[in-house]
Enzyme design. Structure first.
Site, PDB file in Angstrom:
ATOM      1  N   GLY A 247       0.812  -1.206   0.000  1.00 57.75           N
ATOM      2  CA  GLY A 247       0.000   0.000   0.000  1.00 57.75           C
ATOM      3  C   GLY A 247       0.846   1.256   0.000  1.00 57.75           C
ATOM      4  O   GLY A 247       1.772   1.404  -0.787  1.00 57.75           O
TER       5      GLY A 247
ATOM      6  N   CYS B  50     -12.957  27.437   0.256  1.00 63.98           N
ATOM      7  CA  CYS B  50     -14.109  27.983   0.984  1.00 63.98           C
ATOM      8  C   CYS B  50     -14.829  26.889   1.764  1.00 63.98           C
ATOM      9  O   CYS B  50     -15.996  26.571   1.505  1.00 63.98           O
ATOM     10  CB  CYS B  50     -15.056  28.680   0.005  1.00 63.98           C
ATOM     11  SG  CYS B  50     -14.343  30.160  -0.717  1.00 63.98           S
ATOM     12  N   GLU B  51     -14.116  26.291   2.702  1.00 65.10           N
ATOM     13  CA  GLU B  51     -14.633  25.247   3.577  1.00 65.10           C
ATOM     14  C   GLU B  51     -13.957  25.387   4.926  1.00 65.10           C
ATOM     15  O   GLU B  51     -12.725  25.467   4.997  1.00 65.10           O
ATOM     16  CB  GLU B  51     -14.321  23.844   3.023  1.00 65.10           C
ATOM     17  CG  GLU B  51     -14.960  23.507   1.708  1.00 65.10           C
ATOM     18  CD  GLU B  51     -16.428  23.148   1.848  1.00 65.10           C
ATOM     19  OE1 GLU B  51     -16.867  22.866   2.982  1.00 65.10           O
ATOM     20  OE2 GLU B  51     -17.127  23.155   0.822  1.00 65.10           O
TER      21      GLU B  51
END
Length: 486
Positions: free
Chosen positions: A334, A407-408
């Site tokens: 992974g 914008c969060e």
């Protein structure tokens, strides 16, 4: 994200560092486990700037801009070789082992070539990832195709290229693979993904072997045996290579693998007894963890290999009397190869200290990237570290939150970290451990072009994935007025 239902000001310990993050004695210190091996700092007399493969990060920022992913090619190759050699060496007397690089972690043509050069297999899970492999001529027999909803086109693409294994995930897919194999006049090599009922100690979205999730055939309910029956009923169209299990990602010990392996080997033995089949492959998955912060202590490939080989030998020993031999083992590390090989370089745009009541102050350091280039903090509540990269500082450490430009309110890159109190607009900061699932999950949120990937080696840097432009974004935008005029 350490939230409280009545608001963050009511949460215990608001504004304090998490327990795993100690107050640093030297805020400029680099923890080796977090960084690519060629990363260091200039002498203080020269400014103490972060360097990678001998290159100052200010040079990279001037030439390639920020935000940018910076990957140490030699470090990537060394980690790949460590899995190819140190992990597989203990398995030589047991029948051998194979390591598959996770294309979903990060894949481009250059990385596919590195993986190919270092002798690893390549795990793909889409037609796009398979297309990258084909583009560089990756040996088909060393490719696996995963996914819980492979399309007809993807299965055909895989069979036409001659991939070494297709890991089937549903009865519908078994029928689909068999039909396409007959149409093409080939034999499809398949493995059965088995849900072994192990709860990996990781985030629920990346735990993949418990019963209530979309992957695989349940061992407990008999679905896995049913899938094997269905495959064998198709005769020469399908070649059952073996069984596959994957319990999750960002895992730091082998306890979960011990249970998974025991259950998977039990099914392997049942197949041998019931059908007289000695399946040649057994894939135990992987998802080994990396150090994102000082709290993480991942195992080395050599330690993992030795532990896993001892586990396999122990579990198969009682089966030898029944003629059940150890199959070739596969693992999928992974993020463990590409994750630590890469850091993201940002420029600071604003620094804002906000009084939030009760004597608490939160310092926000805003950078020219964010959740569009690293969504893991918002998606998983992932923790990262960072450092002041463009200079040294003798200022006292200050606990900060590194945030993005989007914008969060959830646009957070690093939840909690100590940076020098004099960090200022124009400074460069670097966030390590961003090689896996950052560029792969990147978006164009707020119409923000995705950053480039810059590979460095031996004092030289080159772009291996170019920066997107606004023109790239607009090229996908079909304007109705333009269409009408044409």
């Amino acid at each position: 994200m350490r939230a409280h239902e009545a608001g963050t000001l009511h949460a215990d310990g608001y504004g304090a560092a998490p327990g795993w993050l100690p107050y640093p004695s030297d805020v400029m210190e680099l923890l080796p486990q977090l960084w690519p091996r060629s990363v260091g700092r200039q002498d203080l007399a020269e400014g103490g700037e972060l360097t990678v493969a001998g290159l100052p990060v200010s040079h990279l920022a001037r030439e390639f801009g920020t935000a940018a992913y910076v990957v140490d090619e030699a470090d990537f190759r060394a980690r790949a070789r460590a899995f190819a050699d140190d992990f597989t060496a203990p398995f030589e007397r047991l029948g051998g082992a194979e390591v598959f690089y996770a294309g979903k972690a990060f894949l481009c043509s250059a990385v596919a070539r590195w993986v190919m050069d270092e002798g690893l297999g390549l795990d793909t899970c889409s037609g796009g990832e398979l297309a990258v492999a084909k583009r560089v001529g990756f040996p088909a027999e060393r490719i696996a195709l995963h996914g819980n909803n492979k399309s007809v086109a993807e299965i055909r693409q895989a069979l036409e290229y001659g991939v070494g294994r297709i890991v089937v995930d549903s009865l519908d897919e078994i029928e689909r693979v068999a039909a396409i194999a007959r149409e093409l006049g080939v034999v499809a090599p398949v493995m059965v993904r088995v849900t072994v009922g192990v709860e990996a100690h990781t985030h629920e979205f990346i735990a993949t072997a418990h019963e209530d999730q979309k992957f695989g055939f349940s061992l407990q309910t008999g679905q896995a045996r049913g899938a094997i029956d269905r495959i064998l009923a198709h005769g020469s169209a399908l070649n059952l290579l073996g069984l596959h299990s994957h319990i999750g990602s960002q895992i730091f010990d082998i306890a979960g693998f011990e249970i998974a392996a025991r259950r998977l080997i039990g099914l392997h033995a049942q197949v041998a007894e019931a059908y007289g089949l000695h399946l040649p492959e057994l894939d135990l998955g992987g998802g080994y963890g990396i150090a994102y912060t000082s709290e993480h202590t991942p195992m080395t490939p050599a330690d993992l290999g030795a532990a896993m080989a001892a586990l396999i030998e122990r579990e198969f020993a009682p089966l030898a009397a029944k003629g059940v031999t150890v199959p070739r083992i596969s693992i999928e590390p992974g993020r463990a190869i590409v994750g630590p090989s890469t850091f993201t370089l940002y420029e600071v745009g604003t620094v804002k200290s906000v009084e939030v009541g009760h004597g608490n102050v939160r310092t926000y350091v805003s950078v020219d990237g964010g959740m569009s280039d690293n969504v893991r903090t918002a998606l998983y509540g992932a923790d990262y570290s960072c450092t002041l990269a463009s200079r040294t500082s003798h200022a006292a450490p200050r606990l900060v939150r590194v945030v993005g430009r989007h914008c969060e309110s959830g646009d957070i890159v690093v939840m909690d970290e100590y940076l020098p109190a004099d960090v200022s607009p124009g400074d460069l900061i670097a966030v390590p451990g961003t090689g896996a699932y950052c560029r792969s999950l990147a978006s164009q949120y707020n119409h923000t072009p995705r950053p480039p990937v810059v590979a460095v080696r031996d004092g030289r840097a080159r772009v291996i994935v170019r920066r997107e432009t606004i023109d790239d974004i607009l090229a996908l935008d079909v304007d109705d007025l333009d269409s009408a005029e044409q």
